[in-house]
Design a protein around this motif. Structure first.
Motif, PDB file in Angstrom:
ATOM      1  N   GLU A  51     -26.820 -62.675  19.332  1.00  0.00           N
ATOM      2  CA  GLU A  51     -25.397 -62.954  19.423  1.00  0.00           C
ATOM      3  C   GLU A  51     -24.601 -61.660  19.327  1.00  0.00           C
ATOM      4  N   ALA A 259     -29.384 -74.467  19.462  1.00  0.00           N
ATOM      5  CA  ALA A 259     -27.932 -74.514  19.664  1.00  0.00           C
ATOM      6  C   ALA A 259     -27.537 -74.525  21.135  1.00  0.00           C
ATOM      7  N   HIS A 271     -28.960 -80.341  17.250  1.00  0.00           N
ATOM      8  CA  HIS A 271     -28.686 -78.923  17.129  1.00  0.00           C
ATOM      9  C   HIS A 271     -28.625 -78.550  15.660  1.00  0.00           C
ATOM     10  N   VAL A 273     -27.227 -76.676  12.823  1.00  0.00           N
ATOM     11  CA  VAL A 273     -25.960 -75.983  12.632  1.00  0.00           C
ATOM     12  C   VAL A 273     -26.141 -74.916  11.566  1.00  0.00           C
ATOM     13  N   ARG A 293     -27.572 -67.318   5.914  1.00  0.00           N
ATOM     14  CA  ARG A 293     -27.345 -68.501   6.748  1.00  0.00           C
ATOM     15  C   ARG A 293     -28.594 -69.358   6.907  1.00  0.00           C
ATOM     16  N   THR A 341     -26.284 -81.471  14.240  1.00  0.00           N
ATOM     17  CA  THR A 341     -25.191 -82.121  14.946  1.00  0.00           C
ATOM     18  C   THR A 341     -25.673 -82.597  16.309  1.00  0.00           C
ATOM     19  N   THR A 342     -25.002 -83.581  16.854  1.00  0.00           N
ATOM     20  CA  THR A 342     -25.346 -84.041  18.194  1.00  0.00           C
ATOM     21  C   THR A 342     -24.206 -83.776  19.153  1.00  0.00           C
ATOM     22  N   PHE A 343     -23.309 -82.869  18.797  1.00  0.00           N
ATOM     23  CA  PHE A 343     -22.062 -82.661  19.552  1.00  0.00           C
ATOM     24  C   PHE A 343     -21.303 -83.975  19.620  1.00  0.00           C
TER      25      PHE A 343
ATOM     26  N   ILE B 190     -22.107 -70.553  17.105  1.00  0.00           N
ATOM     27  CA  ILE B 190     -20.726 -70.904  16.765  1.00  0.00           C
ATOM     28  C   ILE B 190     -20.229 -71.990  17.732  1.00  0.00           C
ATOM     29  N   ALA B 192     -22.003 -74.327  18.962  1.00  0.00           N
ATOM     30  CA  ALA B 192     -22.546 -75.602  18.471  1.00  0.00           C
ATOM     31  C   ALA B 192     -21.662 -76.144  17.347  1.00  0.00           C
ATOM     32  N   GLN B 193     -21.199 -75.254  16.467  1.00  0.00           N
ATOM     33  CA  GLN B 193     -20.301 -75.693  15.389  1.00  0.00           C
ATOM     34  C   GLN B 193     -19.019 -76.299  15.952  1.00  0.00           C
ATOM     35  N   GLY B 196     -19.524 -79.567  17.936  1.00  0.00           N
ATOM     36  CA  GLY B 196     -19.807 -80.615  16.958  1.00  0.00           C
ATOM     37  C   GLY B 196     -18.529 -81.076  16.274  1.00  0.00           C
TER      38      GLY B 196
END
Lengths: 343, 341
Positions: A51, A259, A271, A273, A293, A341-343, B190, B192-193, B196
């Motif tokens: 990233e 992600a 995903h 998080v 993290r 999360t699944t969005f 980020i 994905a955050q 979500g």
């Protein structure tokens, strides 16, 4: 047959000083790249993913000495580039070329395409003057442009075409290694596919070696033989493409891969998080840099810096820098809070 | 049948430049069902952002909506006065943009910027608005919101700034959130955050989302319906599963075939040859015809309508009309089309 090592990066560090205070002294350093080592073999494509701020672009620039590395060796074809005087280095840049993300910003707008290519050949003295015009036309055709476009200016081209000019410029000096720094990131997918295919064909034709720097994991999966995953200046995992994508071991690699949104509406979407943001490379976390993290972080991770190690169940050449790869695998170290999360 | 909250019919937007009229959006139609997410996908220059700006009437001074209707719960927004429009924006319909740094004002604190919306639309007092701002920051998952509310945008990371933008957009419980590339500038973890978070808040508040993006992965995972845009027009509109399983328009097919996938290996990508036409020189007939491997004379002469397949899905392509002269089963972008373009 053992493939020839073309580039060996050994203990590379790139620190940028931060000036501050009353006397403008160096008060701290941005540790953009902090002690990384890897090898690239002739004819292969190695990608660095990560990233923003992980140091992937800095690594590319340090190899070319566009920024002088703070420490470490960059051995190209048996010769340590960091030891060369500036003039010598310039001659070596013939063998190591770079293509940038934004070709518009990296091509002089007042030069025609033919001037751009001519200049590169002039500096490196690769083609006698008389033959240059023919070579320019040949290069343009190689990258899918035509002879009639040789005397046009960069603004007359579309984004994809400009990237082809960038590729032609890199090719003009017959390089061995091309560093592609987000070379297709700014392009639309339909155009991106054209350029990726072109890079693929050129690799076969000229036996090129690529160091591909990208944040787009779809592109990386498509183009790479091997993949390096970086996080805050360190390599966290390295391995062949299938090991990284199908059998990731480092918790960061797993989170990063999970992600990515996948273009398949029926796929199960879970995903992982990650909490918070990427830490600053000015003051990176102690021990394992990912511990702030990481859902699996233990006390040891806060203290000891993990080395890249090949654990059980990992292919030859696949290494991860995590203290608990095997324990996580066996379910002995459990995630504290794994948010999905699944969005 | 789900209630339609926003219905865009034959929207046309032009920009007047020195070189002539640029028809950036030329006959765009789609509808947004209540509580659902609709994705508008397209490459640069397809007119997807201009469509969203036209809905909220936020065009630059040389741009003008020249035709069509934008019906929000039955009312045509294009007929609203500027004053009425202003009371709607950020209130009933909110928008977030790609670059949260340029959409936040650098000289005001986060709290002041969230409060502004609340004071304007809900007539709150400064004090109440500030308290609500803290709640909103908490809602969008910002840690220690009482401290953050007093900070300036430069003190926040990219992901946090986007969270602040979302907090501002959601301050008045909008019925529609228009998100224009909300995660394009962010890293994947980020992203994905944020995706979500949008999904979570959407479910809690029951709002509809119009998501504008170029990322087909994001579309597949977040949208219920998709409008694919090309050269200022919608070329395909369908539910998300049909779009990915049975894409109809050759452009959609080409787009999916040229996409490098993170989840599986592909031997070779199959690109669409050529480039997007300039809006000043649109091709006659179907706008995709110069790049379409299946194009016939009919495609080069006449622009197809958006044909309905009877199941609520639409496609702007002659192949799906009885006038189509060629074979019924057309394999556009077959495997043999791998030559360099």
């Amino acid at each position: 047959m053992e493939k020839k090592e073309l580039l060996v990066v050994d203990g590379l560090k790139q620190y940028f000083p931060i000036k501050g205070g009353f006397l403008g002294r160096t008060v701290n350093h941005v540790k953009a790249v902090d002690d990384i080592s890897f090898t690239i073999h002739e004819g292969e494509t190695v990608s660095i993913v990560g990233e923003s701020g992980c140091g992937k672009s800095t690594t590319g620039r340090a190899i070319l000495r566009l920024e002088e590395p703070t420490e470490g060796k960059v051995v190209f074809n048996g010769e340590d580039l960091t030891k060369l005087p500036k003039g010598e280095m310039r001659k070596h840049r013939k063998d190591l070329q770079i293509i940038f993300q934004d070709p518009y910003a990296s091509i002089n707008p007042r030069q025609t395409v033919s001037d751009v290519l001519n200049e590169a050949m002039e500096i490196q003295k690769v083609v006698p003057k008389k033959e240059r015009r023919d070579r320019i036309i040949e290069l343009l055709e190689t990258v899918g442009l035509n002879a009639a476009q040789a005397d046009r200016y960069p603004h007359e081209f579309s984004g994809g075409q400009r990237q082809r000019i960038g590729i032609a410029r890199a090719l003009s000096v017959n390089p061995k290694l091309i560093i592609c720094d987000e070379a297709v990131s700014a392009l639309d997918v339909s155009i991106q596919a054209q350029v990726l295919n072109l890079l693929d064909e050129l690799q076969d034709e000229y036996n090129l070696t690529y160091l591909f720097i990208s944040h787009d994991l779809g592109v990386v999966r498509h183009i790479s033989d091997r993949v390096i995953v970086m996080y805050v200046g360190k390599i966290v995992e390295i391995g062949d493409k299938h090991s990284i994508f199908d059998n990731p071991k480092h918790p960061y690699t797993k989170a990063l891969l999970s992600a990515i949104p996948v273009p398949d509406p029926d796929r199960e979407r879970n995903h992982i998080v990650l909490r918070g943001d990427v830490p600053s490379p000015i003051d990176p976390p102690s021990g394992c840099r990912f511990h702030t993290r990481c859902p699996f972080a233990q006390e040891k991770c806060r203290v000891d810096v993990p080395e890249l190690v090949r654990h059980d169940g990992m292919q030859e050449g696949h290494e991860a820098a995590c203290h608990f790869v095997e324990e996580i695998e066996r379910g002995e170290v459990k995630p504290k809070e794994l948010q999905v999360t699944t969005f | 049948m789900v209630e339609t909250i926003l219905d865009v019919r034959d929207l046309r937007t032009s920009f007047y430049t020195d070189e002539g009229e640029v028809k950036a959006v030329d006959g765009v139609s789609f509808s947004v069902p209540k509580g659902k997410t609709i994705g508008i996908v397209g490459e640069s220059g397809s007119g997807k952002s201009i469509t969203s700006l036209s809905i909220l009437r936020l065009l630059a001074s040389n741009g003008k909506v020249v035709g069509g209707e934008v019906r929000f719960k039955g009312d045509n927004l294009l007929a609203y006065s500027e004053k009425k429009m202003r009371s709607l924006r950020g209130n009933k319909i909110s928008m977030i943009f790609q670059e949260p740094m340029t959409s936040l004002n650098p000289v005001f604190t986060v709290g002041q910027q969230i409060s502004e919306t609340l004071i304007e639309h809900q007539g709150m007092s400064k004090k109440a608005a500030m308290a609500k701002s803290v709640d909103l920051l908490k809602l969008v998952g910002i840690p220690s919101p009482d401290k953050r509310v007093k900070q300036y945008p430069y003190e926040l990371s990219g992901g946090m700034r986007q969270r602040v933008m979302i907090a501002i957009a959601l301050a008045c419980n909008p019925e529609i959130l228009i998100a224009d590339e909300p995660t394009t500038a962010l890293d994947v973890t980020i992203q994905a955050q944020i995706l979500g978070l949008i999904r979570d808040l959407q479910q809690r508040m029951g709002m509809s989302v119009v998501l504008i993006t170029h990322d087909l992965g994001v579309v597949a995972e977040t949208c219920d319906y998709v409008a694919v845009m090309y050269a200022g027009q919608v070329v395909e509109y369908s539910d998300v599963r049909t779009l990915f399983r049975k894409p109809k328009h050759p452009y959609t097919v080409g787009l999916l075939k040229s996409l490098p996938r993170p989840d599986e290996d592909q031997e070779k990508l199959i690109p669409i040859h050529g480039t997007v036409p300039s809006p000043l020189h649109m091709p006659v007939g179907c706008r995709f015809n110069p790049r379409c491997p299946a194009a016939t004379d009919l495609c080069r002469e006449k622009l197809p309508d958006l044909f309905d397949d009877g199941e609520g899905n639409q496609v702007r392509c002659w192949i799906y009309n009885e006038q189509w002269p060629g074979e019924k089963e057309v394999d556009v972008f077959g495997e043999e089309r791998t030559a360099r373009c």
